[in-house]
Design an enzyme around this catalytic site. Structure first.
Site, PDB file in Angstrom:
ATOM      1  N   HIS A  62     -12.068 -35.601 -61.159  1.00 25.21           N
ATOM      2  CA  HIS A  62     -12.959 -34.874 -62.075  1.00 25.21           C
ATOM      3  C   HIS A  62     -12.204 -34.540 -63.352  1.00 25.21           C
ATOM      4  O   HIS A  62     -11.219 -33.787 -63.313  1.00 25.21           O
ATOM      5  CB  HIS A  62     -13.462 -33.568 -61.440  1.00 25.21           C
ATOM      6  CG  HIS A  62     -14.323 -33.787 -60.235  1.00 25.21           C
ATOM      7  ND1 HIS A  62     -15.705 -33.816 -60.295  1.00 25.21           N
ATOM      8  CD2 HIS A  62     -14.009 -34.007 -58.934  1.00 25.21           C
ATOM      9  CE1 HIS A  62     -16.198 -34.039 -59.078  1.00 25.21           C
ATOM     10  NE2 HIS A  62     -15.180 -34.154 -58.229  1.00 25.21           N
ATOM     11  N   LEU A  63     -12.642 -35.135 -64.455  1.00 30.12           N
ATOM     12  CA  LEU A  63     -12.148 -34.721 -65.768  1.00 30.12           C
ATOM     13  C   LEU A  63     -13.297 -33.839 -66.261  1.00 30.12           C
ATOM     14  O   LEU A  63     -14.439 -34.085 -65.907  1.00 30.12           O
ATOM     15  CB  LEU A  63     -11.951 -35.945 -66.665  1.00 30.12           C
ATOM     16  CG  LEU A  63     -11.009 -37.010 -66.071  1.00 30.12           C
ATOM     17  CD1 LEU A  63     -10.945 -38.234 -66.981  1.00 30.12           C
ATOM     18  CD2 LEU A  63      -9.604 -36.438 -65.849  1.00 30.12           C
ATOM     19  N   ARG A  64     -13.027 -32.829 -67.019  1.00 29.92           N
ATOM     20  CA  ARG A  64     -14.134 -31.913 -67.340  1.00 29.92           C
ATOM     21  C   ARG A  64     -14.753 -32.173 -68.705  1.00 29.92           C
ATOM     22  O   ARG A  64     -15.549 -31.361 -69.176  1.00 29.92           O
ATOM     23  CB  ARG A  64     -13.647 -30.474 -67.239  1.00 29.92           C
ATOM     24  CG  ARG A  64     -13.120 -30.087 -65.854  1.00 29.92           C
ATOM     25  CD  ARG A  64     -14.163 -30.230 -64.778  1.00 29.92           C
ATOM     26  NE  ARG A  64     -13.708 -29.615 -63.524  1.00 29.92           N
ATOM     27  CZ  ARG A  64     -14.311 -29.794 -62.358  1.00 29.92           C
ATOM     28  NH1 ARG A  64     -15.372 -30.568 -62.264  1.00 29.92           N
ATOM     29  NH2 ARG A  64     -13.833 -29.202 -61.279  1.00 29.92           N
ATOM     30  N   ASP A 152     -21.733 -36.771 -56.997  1.00 28.84           N
ATOM     31  CA  ASP A 152     -20.667 -35.966 -56.387  1.00 28.84           C
ATOM     32  C   ASP A 152     -20.651 -34.538 -56.915  1.00 28.84           C
ATOM     33  O   ASP A 152     -20.878 -34.271 -58.093  1.00 28.84           O
ATOM     34  CB  ASP A 152     -19.306 -36.614 -56.623  1.00 28.84           C
ATOM     35  CG  ASP A 152     -18.205 -35.823 -55.941  1.00 28.84           C
ATOM     36  OD1 ASP A 152     -18.223 -35.743 -54.709  1.00 28.84           O
ATOM     37  OD2 ASP A 152     -17.359 -35.253 -56.647  1.00 28.84           O
ATOM     38  N   HIS A 179     -21.567 -37.910 -51.730  1.00 30.90           N
ATOM     39  CA  HIS A 179     -20.984 -36.616 -51.351  1.00 30.90           C
ATOM     40  C   HIS A 179     -21.814 -36.132 -50.157  1.00 30.90           C
ATOM     41  O   HIS A 179     -22.983 -35.799 -50.313  1.00 30.90           O
ATOM     42  CB  HIS A 179     -21.097 -35.656 -52.541  1.00 30.90           C
ATOM     43  CG  HIS A 179     -20.653 -34.264 -52.252  1.00 30.90           C
ATOM     44  ND1 HIS A 179     -19.570 -33.699 -52.876  1.00 30.90           N
ATOM     45  CD2 HIS A 179     -21.152 -33.306 -51.434  1.00 30.90           C
ATOM     46  CE1 HIS A 179     -19.412 -32.457 -52.435  1.00 30.90           C
ATOM     47  NE2 HIS A 179     -20.356 -32.191 -51.563  1.00 30.90           N
ATOM     48  N   HIS A 232     -14.725 -38.088 -49.659  1.00 33.17           N
ATOM     49  CA  HIS A 232     -13.924 -37.022 -49.037  1.00 33.17           C
ATOM     50  C   HIS A 232     -14.336 -36.617 -47.621  1.00 33.17           C
ATOM     51  O   HIS A 232     -14.792 -35.493 -47.384  1.00 33.17           O
ATOM     52  CB  HIS A 232     -13.843 -35.779 -49.928  1.00 33.17           C
ATOM     53  CG  HIS A 232     -15.103 -35.409 -50.672  1.00 33.17           C
ATOM     54  ND1 HIS A 232     -16.319 -35.288 -50.069  1.00 33.17           N
ATOM     55  CD2 HIS A 232     -15.302 -35.110 -51.983  1.00 33.17           C
ATOM     56  CE1 HIS A 232     -17.211 -34.930 -50.979  1.00 33.17           C
ATOM     57  NE2 HIS A 232     -16.622 -34.823 -52.143  1.00 33.17           N
ATOM     58  N   ASP A 305      -9.833 -36.217 -55.391  1.00 33.50           N
ATOM     59  CA  ASP A 305     -10.870 -35.220 -55.695  1.00 33.50           C
ATOM     60  C   ASP A 305     -10.283 -34.123 -56.590  1.00 33.50           C
ATOM     61  O   ASP A 305     -10.588 -32.930 -56.413  1.00 33.50           O
ATOM     62  CB  ASP A 305     -11.507 -34.632 -54.437  1.00 33.50           C
ATOM     63  CG  ASP A 305     -12.857 -33.968 -54.750  1.00 33.50           C
ATOM     64  OD1 ASP A 305     -13.321 -34.083 -55.898  1.00 33.50           O
ATOM     65  OD2 ASP A 305     -13.432 -33.336 -53.846  1.00 33.50           O
ATOM     66  N   HIS A 309      -9.962 -26.146 -62.291  1.00 30.02           N
ATOM     67  CA  HIS A 309     -10.697 -24.924 -62.669  1.00 30.02           C
ATOM     68  C   HIS A 309      -9.708 -23.960 -63.304  1.00 30.02           C
ATOM     69  O   HIS A 309      -8.553 -23.872 -62.880  1.00 30.02           O
ATOM     70  CB  HIS A 309     -11.328 -24.263 -61.440  1.00 30.02           C
ATOM     71  CG  HIS A 309     -12.431 -25.069 -60.828  1.00 30.02           C
ATOM     72  ND1 HIS A 309     -13.637 -25.271 -61.450  1.00 30.02           N
ATOM     73  CD2 HIS A 309     -12.505 -25.746 -59.652  1.00 30.02           C
ATOM     74  CE1 HIS A 309     -14.421 -26.028 -60.681  1.00 30.02           C
ATOM     75  NE2 HIS A 309     -13.745 -26.328 -59.584  1.00 30.02           N
ATOM     76  N   GLY A 324     -12.849 -26.300 -55.447  1.00 27.59           N
ATOM     77  CA  GLY A 324     -12.033 -27.387 -56.002  1.00 27.59           C
ATOM     78  C   GLY A 324     -10.575 -27.044 -56.160  1.00 27.59           C
ATOM     79  O   GLY A 324     -10.201 -25.878 -56.335  1.00 27.59           O
TER      80      GLY A 324
HETATM   81  O1  DOR Z   1     -14.346 -28.886 -54.337  1.00 26.31           O
HETATM   82  C1  DOR Z   1     -15.018 -29.616 -55.038  1.00 26.31           C
HETATM   83  N1  DOR Z   1     -14.976 -29.515 -56.388  1.00 26.31           N
HETATM   84  N2  DOR Z   1     -15.816 -30.506 -54.470  1.00 26.31           N
HETATM   85  C2  DOR Z   1     -16.695 -31.214 -55.180  1.00 26.31           C
HETATM   86  O2  DOR Z   1     -17.392 -32.007 -54.592  1.00 26.31           O
HETATM   87  C3  DOR Z   1     -16.841 -31.003 -56.627  1.00 26.31           C
HETATM   88  C4  DOR Z   1     -15.600 -30.485 -57.209  1.00 26.31           C
HETATM   89  C5  DOR Z   1     -15.750 -29.963 -58.606  1.00 26.31           C
HETATM   90  O3  DOR Z   1     -16.360 -30.655 -59.438  1.00 26.31           O
HETATM   91  O4  DOR Z   1     -15.229 -28.899 -58.906  1.00 26.31           O
HETATM   92 ZN    ZN Z   2     -15.426 -34.666 -56.137  1.00 22.99          ZN
END
Ligand code: DOR
Ligand code: ZN
Length: 426
Positions: A62-64, A152, A179, A232, A305, A309, A324
């Site tokens: 995940h890149l934000r 996802d 997912h 996952h 994954d 955050h 996450g």
């Molecule tokens: O823990 C998680 N964080 N699981 C996910 O499926 C999404 C991810 C997120 O985007 O933060």
């Molecule tokens: Zn994910």
């Protein structure tokens, strides 16, 4: 001016070479592998004492960007990736806006090129806005660069929609990544439902939320004779279902993350919100089953994954924190420490799980292998070097790792992408 890697012990998915080779990279490709290649006007890396692997490939990160650049950007995520040994990453569509149209896909690809560290492949959303209501234009998204599709972060709960997506994906020859977590069964759980959740008084998310979705998706794949990739996997029971499906010839592939084979739900007793993840950390039996499934081929690949955050977002009570944890910079070390060193898999099998097979699953034919003619994506590691995970050591913009303080074996020395050195340990 090419790049010449001297004295390489090459580790491919099918074998570890027993003699030292030189690897010549020119024009982004591997052009020659032989012993004693004469060094001309090449940049030279001496790999003596190290192991030389095809560049690692993470098909779940995940890149934000766009939307939450305070958590991660394509630039900081790429930096974390190459530090972790990854030359290709695939980013999930739960950005803001969602990756559900060609403009967002093109933006990400353009920005990744500008950064110029590793290959970034955007994953398109299955449903518009990830709202589980209407399919995206998968043909248009494929044309703009998506190799795979996923919602996802959550399941496609609408089974009819999921069936349609699988049919389109089969026609377009792209991958559906699911997912598996039925939100109605999860019912607001924040950790694994079990003895620990009862003891510490946190709301549990039962394993059946995962397994009923795994079972549904396998049945749809069988019915359509279509492929599905399960994200996952965290449970012993999921592994049993996948093992059975594979024995029946159903086209299912599956991935697991290091945190699901390195930590149990006991870790949540610390109330450290970096242990809050979806799917949740599970029991000791589940952890053992995931390891076994990686070793016996039930689980096809290891993914991170990586879910960054901010401190502000995570520094709240366990109930309120987002799910996450970050994984790009610890994935190799955790895999070597927990799977390779104890003899559960060897280095070749690790390359299979972290490079060769992920490349095959998404259709990156020239990646995941060191051979003449392949892309010059290469990771040089010292599998014996010990290091400690620290908060300051992370180059990711976010630091939400439950592994801070852990001693790991396995260090990335150089990451080479398209024949260019993009990371070197100083
Ligand atoms: O823990 C998680 N964080 N699981 C996910 O499926 C999404 C991810 C997120 O985007 O933060
Ligand atoms: Zn994910």
């Amino acid at each position: 001016m090419g790049l010449l890697i001297k004295n390489a012990i090459i580790v491919n998915a099918d074998k570890i070479w027993d003699t030292r080779q030189d690897i010549l990279c020119e024009g982004g490709k591997i052009t020659q592998i032989a012993s004693g290649i004469a060094s001309g006007k090449h940049e030279i890396i001496d790999a003596a004492g190290k192991k030389v692997l095809p560049g690692l490939i993470d098909i779940h990160t995940h890149l934000r960007q766009p939307g939450r650049e305070d958590k991660e950007t394509i630039e900081t995520g790429s930096r974390a990736a190459v530090k972790g040994g990854f030359t290709s990453i695939m980013c999930m569509p739960n950005t803001s806006p969602v990756i559900d149209n060609a403009m967002v896909v093109e933006f990400i690809i353009r920005e990744a090129h500008r950064v110029g560290l590793c290959n970034v492949y955007p994953i398109g959303a299955i449903t518009k806005g990830q709202q589980d209501g209407e399919l995206t234009d998968m043909a248009e998204l494929k044309a703009s660069g998506c190799l795979a599709f996923s919602d996802d972060g959550k399941s496609v709960l609408n089974s009819r929609l999921f069936r349609l997506a699988m049919e389109y994906a089969k026609m377009l020859d792209v991958l559906i990544i699911e997912h598996c977590q039925d939100p109605l069964l999860s019912a607001g759980g924040v950790m694994n439902e079990g003895v620990v959740s009862t003891k510490i008084g946190l709301k549990g998310d039962p394993g059946i939320a995962e397994t009923v979705t795994v079972a549904r998706d396998i049945e749809i794949a069988l019915y359509l004779n279509a492929r599905v990739h399960l994200a996952h996997m965290s449970l012993a029971r999921s592994c049993e279902l996948i093992r059975f499906a594979k024995s029946q010839g159903i086209k299912v592939t599956a991935e697991a993350c290091p945190h699901h084979f390195c930590l149990t739900d006991e870790a949540c007793s610390s109330f450290d919100t970096s242990t809050k993840v979806n799917p949740p950390l599970r029991s000791k039996e589940d952890v053992e089953a995931i390891k076994k499934a990686i070793a016996d081929g039930t689980i096809d690949c290891i993914v991170t994954d990586h879910a960054p955050h901010t401190k502000e977002d995570k520094e709240v009570g366990f109930d309120g924190a987002p799910f996450g944890l970050i994984g790009l910079e610890t994935s190799l070390g955790l895999t070597i420490t927990e799977l390779v060193k104890p003899g559960i898999i060897d280095l070749s099998k690790m390359v299979d799980k972290m490079s060769f097979t992920p490349a095959r699953i998404v259709g990156l034919a020239n990646k995941g292998i060191i051979k003449t003619g392949a892309d010059a994506d290469i990771t040089i590691i010292d599998p014996d070097h010990e290091w400690t995970v620290t908060q300051e050591g992370f180059v990711s913009k976010s630091k939400n790792s439950p592994f801070i303080g852990r001693k790991l074996k396995g260090q990335v020395e150089y990451t080479i992408c398209g024949g260019k050195t993009v990371y070197r340990r100083v």
